[in-house]
Design an enzyme around this catalytic site. Sequence first.
Site, short mmCIF file in Angstrom:
data_model
loop_
_atom_site.label_atom_id
_atom_site.label_comp_id
_atom_site.label_asym_id
_atom_site.label_seq_id
_atom_site.Cartn_x
_atom_site.Cartn_y
_atom_site.Cartn_z
N GLY A 1 35.38 9.24 -25.90
CA GLY A 1 36.65 9.92 -26.13
C GLY A 1 37.79 8.95 -26.40
CG ASP A 2 40.50 5.81 -25.85
OD1 ASP A 2 40.94 5.16 -26.81
OD2 ASP A 2 41.22 6.21 -24.92
#
Length: 316
Positions: free
Chosen positions: A229-230
């Site tokens: 998620g990054d």
Amino acid sequence: MLDAVLFFFLFYTLCVARFAPEFADTVCTITPNPSGGDDSAAIVTTFERCSRNSIIVLTEGTFHIDRVMVTTGLQNVKIDMKGTLLWSTNLDYWRANGLPLGYQNQTVAWMFGGRDVHWEGNGIGTFNGNGQLWYDLANGTSNLAGRPINLMITNTTDSVFDGIRFVQSQFWSMAIMKSKGLLLQNIYVNSTSFSQVNLPLRAPTQNTDGVDTFYSSDIIFRNWTVDNGDDFIAPKANSSNILIQDSHFYHGTGVAIGSIGQYPGIYEYIENVLAERIACTECQFTGWVKTWTGVQQGFPPNGGGGGIGYAKNLSE
Ligand SMILES: *[C@@H]1O[C@H](CO)[C@@H](O)[C@H](O)[C@H]1NC(C)=O
Ligand SMILES: *[C@@H]1O[C@H](CO)[C@@H](O)[C@H](O)[C@H]1NC(C)=O
Ligand SMILES: *[C@@H]1O[C@H](CO)[C@@H](O)[C@H](O)[C@H]1NC(C)=O
Ligand SMILES: *[C@@H]1O[C@H](CO)[C@@H](O)[C@H](O)[C@H]1NC(C)=O
Ligand SMILES: *[C@@H]1O[C@H](CO)[C@@H](O)[C@H](O)[C@H]1NC(C)=O
Ligand SMILES: *[C@@H]1O[C@H](CO)[C@@H](O)[C@H](O)[C@H]1NC(C)=O
């Protein structure tokens, strides 16, 4: 651009010639504690005892990691990893005892370093950070203090990391610090949130970067799969000659150049980064450049700016 390609070609040729350590026949085998107790002390003592001209075997099975580990200064060591390392759920311990990364107030669970190291994960050796607890705890707070990076590769030269898996990492899976001449290939990273603390959304997996690099050069990342998620791979302060190729990324925010410029008056650069043959599935970006503003606004880790420096010769 052409310079970069030539450079990488030369670098690759040199590396392959050099990445062929001769390991002595000292074999040190670590098996998980049969009663399921903490294995971190056994790992640290074995890495100390077998820190030169050795093969260290982490057998199949689950190793419980309840304490921070420091295993640095290895020389000519092969790590043959088949098992899973499972980080404990004692979040208070980790938040109070993380080792310093030396940047952005971040902390680390395992500080690792050496030269002529070949870490072979055989496609099965796995780091499991028990990250869901951290995603739920942070629940959207960026850079929650003490949320640890799983593995820091530091002061490491002429080394290979192959076939290692990172699942449910606590924070960034890896950081590379003050290192040179690394090949990291066939790496699988997956930090996915299942919880429902943030119904109807899941607790976000922000800050689950695949790897961030600092003060390092001559690094090849090849055949990485990252679902997170990054940022997938993020060359930060003083990173140069970075080749990223043949990789497939899912869901996260891309190959991130930076951020840089977070510390007032501090000079940082990023140069010669080439990403090629990258596939992205449901990514927010494929590649992007992150810099802080020229005028400082707040303080690290979540604020900053006013730094100086440059980013140049970036290709995708
Ligand atoms: C830096 O980290 C320490 C310990 O992890 C924490 O107590 C402190 O609040 C952090 N500072 C900032 C500015 O986030
Ligand atoms: C880095 O590693 C080298 C040997 O590989 C060692 O001589 C040196 O002291 C290490 N530096 C730090 C800061 O640990
Ligand atoms: C790429 O890495 C994956 C593990 O993420 C592995 O299964 C696959 O065999 C690798 N591909 C090549 C061509 O080595
Ligand atoms: C990552 O893990 C999730 C949950 O297990 C799974 O659904 C997803 O397919 C995995 N991603 C990749 C690229 O393997
Ligand atoms: C997580 O954050 C969301 C959105 O800010 C909030 O609605 C939810 O209550 C939080 N959950 C917990 C367990 O703190
Ligand atoms: C980063 O690079 C700049 C420019 O060469 C240099 O002045 C600075 O000391 C480097 N930072 C570190 C921590 O090595």
